[in-house]
Design an enzyme around this catalytic site. Sequence first.
Site, PDB file in Angstrom:
ATOM      1  CG  ASP A 143      -1.772  -1.221   1.341  1.00  0.00           C
ATOM      2  OD1 ASP A 143      -2.015  -1.877   0.312  1.00  0.00           O
ATOM      3  OD2 ASP A 143      -2.185  -1.544   2.473  1.00  0.00           O
ATOM      4  CD  GLU A 238      -8.289  -2.613  -0.907  1.00  0.00           C
ATOM      5  OE1 GLU A 238      -8.751  -3.724  -1.197  1.00  0.00           O
ATOM      6  OE2 GLU A 238      -7.336  -2.460  -0.106  1.00  0.00           O
ATOM      7  CD  GLN A 291      -3.684  -5.143  -6.638  1.00  0.00           C
ATOM      8  OE1 GLN A 291      -3.593  -3.931  -6.524  1.00  0.00           O
ATOM      9  NE2 GLN A 291      -4.742  -5.821  -6.223  1.00  0.00           N
TER      10      GLN A 291
HETATM   11  O1  F6P Z   1      -2.159  -4.105   3.246  1.00  0.00           O
HETATM   12  C1  F6P Z   1      -2.000  -4.914   2.132  1.00  0.00           C
HETATM   13  C2  F6P Z   1      -3.332  -5.371   1.607  1.00  0.00           C
HETATM   14  O2  F6P Z   1      -3.115  -6.191   0.469  1.00  0.00           O
HETATM   15  C3  F6P Z   1      -4.314  -4.255   1.290  1.00  0.00           C
HETATM   16  O3  F6P Z   1      -4.033  -3.590   0.089  1.00  0.00           O
HETATM   17  C4  F6P Z   1      -5.620  -5.000   1.304  1.00  0.00           C
HETATM   18  O4  F6P Z   1      -6.698  -4.143   1.603  1.00  0.00           O
HETATM   19  C5  F6P Z   1      -5.417  -6.002   2.412  1.00  0.00           C
HETATM   20  O5  F6P Z   1      -4.016  -6.150   2.573  1.00  0.00           O
HETATM   21  C6  F6P Z   1      -6.034  -7.345   2.147  1.00  0.00           C
HETATM   22  O6  F6P Z   1      -5.921  -8.118   3.282  1.00  0.00           O
HETATM   23  P1  F6P Z   1      -6.031  -9.709   3.248  1.00  0.00           P
HETATM   24  O7  F6P Z   1      -4.789 -10.248   2.651  1.00  0.00           O
HETATM   25  O8  F6P Z   1      -6.194 -10.092   4.671  1.00  0.00           O
HETATM   26  O9  F6P Z   1      -7.199 -10.060   2.395  1.00  0.00           O
END
Ligand code: F6P
Length: 365
Positions: A143, A238, A291
């Site tokens: 992020d 998002e 990503q």
């Molecule tokens: O902080 C990294 C991230 O990939 C964010 O961009 C995303 O909102 C979140 O983690 C997703 O979390 P998880 O892997 O628990 O679904």
Amino acid sequence: MAHQIKKIGVLTGGGDCPGLNAVIRAVTRNAILNYGYEVIGYRFGYRGLYKNETMPLTLETVSGIQHKGGTILYSSNKDNLFDYTVEENGIEVKRDVSDVAIENMRKEGVDALIVIGGDGTLTSARDFGRKGVKVIGVPKTIDNDLASTDFTFGFNTAVGVATEALDRLHTTAESHHRIMILEVMGRNAGWIALESGVSGSADVILIPEIEFDINKIVEKIEQREREGKLFSIIVVAEGAKPVGGDVVVSKIVTDSPDPIRLGGIGNKLAYDLEGLVENHEIRCTVLGHIQRGGITSSFDRMLSTRYGVAAVDLIDAGKFGNMVCLTGNKISYAHLENVIGDTKNVNPNGELVKVARAIGISFGD
Ligand code: F6P
């Protein structure tokens, strides 16, 4: 050297991120080749520290991992040892088990700990530092929303993947005269959307820092039509939200310290646009964890290696309680006490947004 360090521990916490393995490799190689330290890894983040689940990190065990996403140490984003779920008399209760972890380190002969993670993981690193643990932090997150460093590793890889996705979506958009929406990650920061949107030639970029008006998006699509461009590409973070509206939540992970998972704005936008745009089919692609996976970019391998080497150098220099940072392309460090909770967002009036606007990209405002 003056601090009589013989053995160091390493753990990775939070979500996986491209570059974690490259940091582990650099830490291990610098520690062994230049300082003669023994290195062990704790598995599954802080849980490994609590349960004393370790693995040796040697020149052999870190061989061949530089380019790989994920973490050979595994990770968890649920285990806060200062508020940890344990079972007592058949009932689950929350307890501070940090002393168990510290005692495990003492028994293992671990003199210093390198913690690789995002804000949540580094908050615990700070708290272990307060209890006297010789700790060094390394900042990770795709992020790129940590204020104390210009870049976290993982971000560059995520932007590269999102850019390639936009390139690919152009193919269908052009062939079928469609409106293609790409939803990318980033939590409440728009960095991935902004940089991939500019690099991937998006027509509209929607980020959390600039609330959007759907009518402005329609205007942009219609303006392109008048110019003979019969397709449009929209990248939406998002965490983006309409003026006066709210973010779309995809999931609540109840046992996570940060339970809200964003997601769904792309499909919602596609649905809302359907009634407002004529002559075009609208499709949404949600890029999700793609990503974070796969091959790590060379920029992130380089940054991770610099961070890993610097973390061990800080241990040798006795500069405990710090996190390594990148400041103006120089490796530096900042005290964990000063960096936790300090987030970095896109400046709506900053240079990058101005650049995007200058080349005609709409932010839906
Ligand atoms: O902080 C990294 C991230 O990939 C964010 O961009 C995303 O909102 C979140 O983690 C997703 O979390 P998880 O892997 O628990 O679904």
